[in-house]
Write an enzyme that holds these catalytic residues in place. Structure first.
Site, PDB file in Angstrom:
ATOM      1  N   CYS A   1       2.239  10.151  -6.059  1.00  0.00           N
ATOM      2  CA  CYS A   1       1.821  10.662  -4.759  1.00  0.00           C
ATOM      3  C   CYS A   1       1.956   9.588  -3.690  1.00  0.00           C
ATOM      4  O   CYS A   1       1.946   8.395  -3.961  1.00  0.00           O
ATOM      5  CB  CYS A   1       0.397  11.180  -4.784  1.00  0.00           C
TER       6      CYS A   1
ATOM      7  N   LYS B   1       6.559   6.047 -10.148  1.00  0.00           N
ATOM      8  CA  LYS B   1       6.769   4.597 -10.189  1.00  0.00           C
ATOM      9  C   LYS B   1       5.459   3.855 -10.393  1.00  0.00           C
ATOM     10  O   LYS B   1       5.361   2.970 -11.231  1.00  0.00           O
ATOM     11  CB  LYS B   1       7.438   4.145  -8.884  1.00  0.00           C
TER      12      LYS B   1
END
Length: 604
Positions: free
Chosen positions: A2, A599
């Protein structure tokens, strides 16, 4: 996981939000949305899929000077437009974006929001309905309603809230999720990652847990949840815009693989003087000397980097080293030694699982060292010491240069401690010279990209399963290599200790099963691993060998320059990074943005 962006002031909010969200794509997401407001109108646009899909829905009339945006990685509810952020309150007056997980959202829904209509299934929608209720039903001010909601909400969060009836203000709060304030002239911003706003400002302000921020175009007010105003200095983020772009590369991952020789040389210039003497913070050295055991805590690729440095750290520092999966230690910390020290490895410095361990370590008075790529990150702020790996921005979801940089940085640490202890092996270890040879080895491997691509095409283009095998440090590299391959090619791949094949794994070998064997270290290790190669070949496996120079034989596939055994994991992992890259490419996949992955994993 997010991303949040927000801006208030004399700027084109739509452009800033969209550019910011594009810079946050690397964090992983499945939907996105923006809310933009001016004095005359508000616009809420959401989309499932890529940022490009959201951009296609935005008309030329979507303009304003204030707005918030979000990229969502699904945790509560599927990937749908209704579940995408921003979310609105019952009447639509309040608009909220959120990173994190609200643990008591079902209790809030039952206790406070009976009769409310919800469009989606997210915990975030519960939060914005709660704020709206406190204003519109209980008649609290917006600020008091936000504070009251924060006092009820449990879990991790980074919130950015707007009131569509007063669009000159953004309300911000955080707990256990990263969030920064960007400072400008006549405008201010909020973002979950400095990279999102680096085109607009280089001046940022940290927000700590349980702090609330009120943003207007001319002022930033930081308070605790009781309303006490706090003084917070800003800092300059040293990010080069040229480092963020792909340049002429088709994918960030390939660019970052190619950058590794430069990263090795950057670490030399950072942690050694002109005469080759190692320079590490003396306080870190002393803390390690005082410890009777080092505990490396990490997740994913960083966990594998920890394994790759374990033997080196033990041999050079004379201190036992244990590895722990951060997500497990957060729930159950094993019996520790009398004088432990924790080393946390995290590319982003925001890994939620590692932070959970760090919070416990701090409460127990255990000294800690964070080894990270991001200065000012949560782990670097909250640990006792920080050591930066200076790898530059890593955008691709699959980590490459951060892994090798972590190993190299810990090599400097191990040598520094060993020298301080008078350990002869550390004194004799010419790290600057040896790491320079590693950089050359990487360059030699990178010059053989066409060969690797050819080998991959024959081995991995259509397979569903594959195995890596190795012994010693090669086993640790095999684990990382397998992770990289499965991450971006979706091939079910596992890395095994070669000696364990006979103890069960060999039952999975069948005709044309790809097995990639890693061979370095010594003739003895090479001989035993080649015995395992014969075992799998006899059962029909298709074998590819990655072999250190001097241990190679006729017929081996990829030869890697010989380097110091402590640093061999760096040299040996490079071919496996290329193998993963070309496997993904040849299977027609998005190398930089593998499905379902983020990530930075900022929720537990």
């Amino acid at each position: 996981m997010c991303g949040i962006v927000g801006v208030v002031g004399n700027r084109n909010a739509t452009d800033i939000l969209m550019q910011g969200l594009e810079k946050l794509e690397y964090r992983g997401y499945d939907s996105a949305g923006i809310f933009v407001a001016n004095a005359n109108q508000t616009n809420l646009i959401k989309s499932v899929g890529r940022i490009a899909d959201l951009r296609a829905k935005i008309g030329i009339d979507v303009a304003g000077s204030t707005g918030i945006g979000h990229t969502r990685w699904a945790t509560h509810g599927q990937s749908t437009e209704d579940n995408a952020h921003p979310h609105t309150s019952q009447t639509g007056r309040f608009v909220l974006v959120h990173n994190g997980v609200i643990e008591n959202y079902l209790h809030i829904k039952t206790e406070f929001l009976a009769g409310h209509d919800f469009k989606g299934q997210t915990d975030t929608e519960i939060a914005v309905h709660l704020i709206g209720k406190f204003v519109e039903e209980d008649k609290l001010s917006v600020l008091e309603a936000f504070k009251k909601a924060l006092s009820i909400i449990e879990g991790s969060y980074a919130f950015a809230l707007m009131d569509s009836q007063a669009t000159d203000t953004i309300y911000v709060a955080k707990n256990k999720s990263p969030l920064l304030i960007g400072l400008g002239e006549g405008y201010n911003m909020v973002c979950s990652d400095a990279m999102a706003m680096i085109r607009e400002t280089s001046e940022f302000m940290e927000i700590h847990d349980k702090e609330l921020v009120i943003l207007t175009k001319d002022k930033v007010t930081v308070t605790d949840y009781d309303g006490k105003e706090l003084i917070r200095d800003s800092y300059t983020a040293e990010l080069d815009l040229s480092d963020i772009g792909k340049g002429t590369y088709p994918f960030y991952m390939l660019k970052e693989i190619d950058e590794q020789p430069t990263v090795m040389r950057q670490l030399i210039s950072t942690y050694a003087d002109e005469t080759g003497n190692v320079q590490v913070d003396p306080a870190i050295i002393t803390s390690i000397q005082e410890a009777d055991r080092l505990y490396i805590l990490a997740a994913g690729t960083s966990y594998h980097a920890g394994f790759a440095t374990k033997n080196m750290l033990e041999q050079l520092t004379d201190t036992p080293v244990e590895l722990g999966v951060a997500s497990e230690w957060g729930y159950h910390m094993p019996l520790l030694s009398k004088k432990p020290m924790f080393i946390l490895l995290s590319q982003s410095g925001e890994t939620a699982d590692s932070r959970q361990v760090l919070v416990k370590a701090n409460a127990m008075g255990i000294p800690s060292l964070t080894v990270t790529n991001v200065p000012g990150s949560t782990l670097s702020r909250e640990s006792t010491y920080t050591m930066l790996i200076h790898a530059g921005p890593e955008i691709a979801v699959a980590s490459t240069k951060a892994y090798t940089a972590q190993i190299a940085a810990l090599a400097f640490l191990a040598k520094a401690v060993g020298e301080a202890n008078g350990k002869q092996e550390a004194l004799d270890f010419n790290l600057v010279h040896e790491l320079s040879l590693v950089a050359q080895s990487i360059e030699a491997t990178l010059s053989e990209k066409d060969l690797v691509a050819e080998k991959v095409q024959a081995l991995l283009t259509t397979t569903r399963n594959a195995f890596y095998i190795g012994r010693g440090n090669d086993y640790y590299v095999a684990m990382e290599a397998a992770l990289k391959l499965k991450e971006i090619s979706y091939i079910q791949c596992e890395g095994f200790a070669a000696g364990e094949l006979k103890h069960g794994t060999i039952s999975l070998i069948e005709e044309d099963t790809p097995v990639i064997a890693l061979i370095s270290s010594s003739q003895l290790v090479a001989s035993h691993t080649r015995g395992n190669i014969q075992e799998v070949a006899a059962r029909g496996a298709h074998v590819l060998t990655v072999v250190e120079e001097g241990l190679d034989r006729e017929g081996d596939d990829i030869i890697v320059n010989k380097v110091h055994p402590f640093l061999a994991p760096i040299a040996m992992v490079i071919p496996t990074q290329l193998i993963a890259y070309y496997a993904s490419l040849q299977r027609g996949l998005d190398v930089d943005k593998p499905r379902n992955l983020a990530k930075a994993v900022t929720v537990e």
